[in-house]
Design an enzyme around this catalytic site. Structure first.
Site, PDB file in Angstrom:
ATOM      1  N   CYS A 181       0.864  -1.173   0.000  1.00  0.00           N
ATOM      2  CA  CYS A 181       0.000   0.000   0.000  1.00  0.00           C
ATOM      3  C   CYS A 181       0.900   1.222   0.000  1.00  0.00           C
ATOM      4  O   CYS A 181       1.647   1.451   0.958  1.00  0.00           O
ATOM      5  CB  CYS A 181      -0.916   0.013   1.224  1.00  0.00           C
ATOM      6  SG  CYS A 181      -1.955   1.491   1.314  1.00  0.00           S
TER       7      CYS A 181
ATOM      8  N   GLU B  25      -4.622   1.296  -5.499  1.00  0.00           N
ATOM      9  CA  GLU B  25      -3.720   0.260  -5.967  1.00  0.00           C
ATOM     10  C   GLU B  25      -3.795   0.232  -7.480  1.00  0.00           C
ATOM     11  O   GLU B  25      -4.816   0.580  -8.073  1.00  0.00           O
ATOM     12  CB  GLU B  25      -4.085  -1.102  -5.366  1.00  0.00           C
ATOM     13  CG  GLU B  25      -2.998  -2.142  -5.519  1.00  0.00           C
ATOM     14  CD  GLU B  25      -1.646  -1.674  -4.978  1.00  0.00           C
ATOM     15  OE1 GLU B  25      -0.790  -1.295  -5.819  1.00  0.00           O
ATOM     16  OE2 GLU B  25      -1.457  -1.650  -3.759  1.00  0.00           O
TER      17      GLU B  25
END
Length: 227
Positions: free
Chosen positions: A2, A104
């Site tokens: 992340c 993402e």
């Protein structure tokens, strides 16, 4: 991993959900990147939740060079209890990183990556499992508080896009995760599971989110290829 997230909710909403007093300068942030200050929730010495700012990218207390933070923005759930950079913090210094979305990138080929925004279905803020450390500059004596995001296996919504996702903790687990007196490794590791996919939503967003200089709401606009 992340490497980018957002926090755009009003301060009053953050205060209500996390039961904290909100700092007066909590402003909407649409493109939060590593090495910047992020909003975190910790349990203070009085046993109460407290909202505070920490720099994203962990610097262990024993580190000689703070640039190690660049490689410690994430901690893998599978090794967080044993890896030297994280194990001390995992035992005593756990926190929540406050967000209401994370990004993402889905890789289609060598040249094409599509950014996706993942949120809870209602769009409310959530708590990401994290760790924190206190590092003292050996020359100036200045003290820095830094943190890292715990990542784990993806749920069914995330898996087609990426093989890792941040560990989102349900509110029912926050008291255990934040309490530094809880040191049962197995009990803590059991919390680090994928958030249920049916409680989340995702959509493609503008490729401009890939540039950390782009900080406005436009980064959450539609992906250019969907126009």
């Amino acid at each position: 991993m992340c490497g980018r997230f957002a926090l755009t909710a009003p301060a009053s909403t953050i205060a209500e959900i996390f039961q904290v007093d909100v700092l007066p300068d909590v402003l909407p942030r649409y493109n939060i990147a590593p090495t910047t200050l992020v909003q975190t929730v910790v349990q203070n010495d009085a046993g109460q939740r407290e909202l505070t700012e920490m720099r994203w990218g962990l610097v262990p207390s024993w580190a000689k060079d703070p640039r190690i933070a660049n490689s410690l923005i994430n901690a893998r759930a599978e090794t967080v209890a044993s890896k030297p950079a994280f194990r001390a913090a995992f035992k005593r210094r756990r926190l929540l990183i406050v967000a209401d979305g994370f990004y993402e990138w889905e890789r289609l080929d060598k040249k094409t990556k599509i950014p996706h925004l993942f949120q809870l279905k209602a769009g409310e803020p959530f708590g990401i499992a994290g760790l924190w450390e206190r590092w003292t500059n050996p020359i100036s004596g200045e003290v820095f508080h830094t943190c890292t995001i715990v990542t784990g296996q993806p749920n069914e919504l995330m898996a087609p896009v990426h093989d890792r996702m941040p560990v989102i903790l349900p509110p029912s687990t926050w008291d255990v995760w934040l309490d530094p007196k809880v040191d049962d490794k197995d009990q803590l590791l059991e919390l680090l599971v994928p958030y249920p996919a049916d409680g989340m939503q995702e959509r493609r967003v503008s490729s401009s989110v890939g540039n950390v200089k782009n900080k406005g709401p436009d980064v959450q606009g539609p992906y250019e290829g969907d126009a």
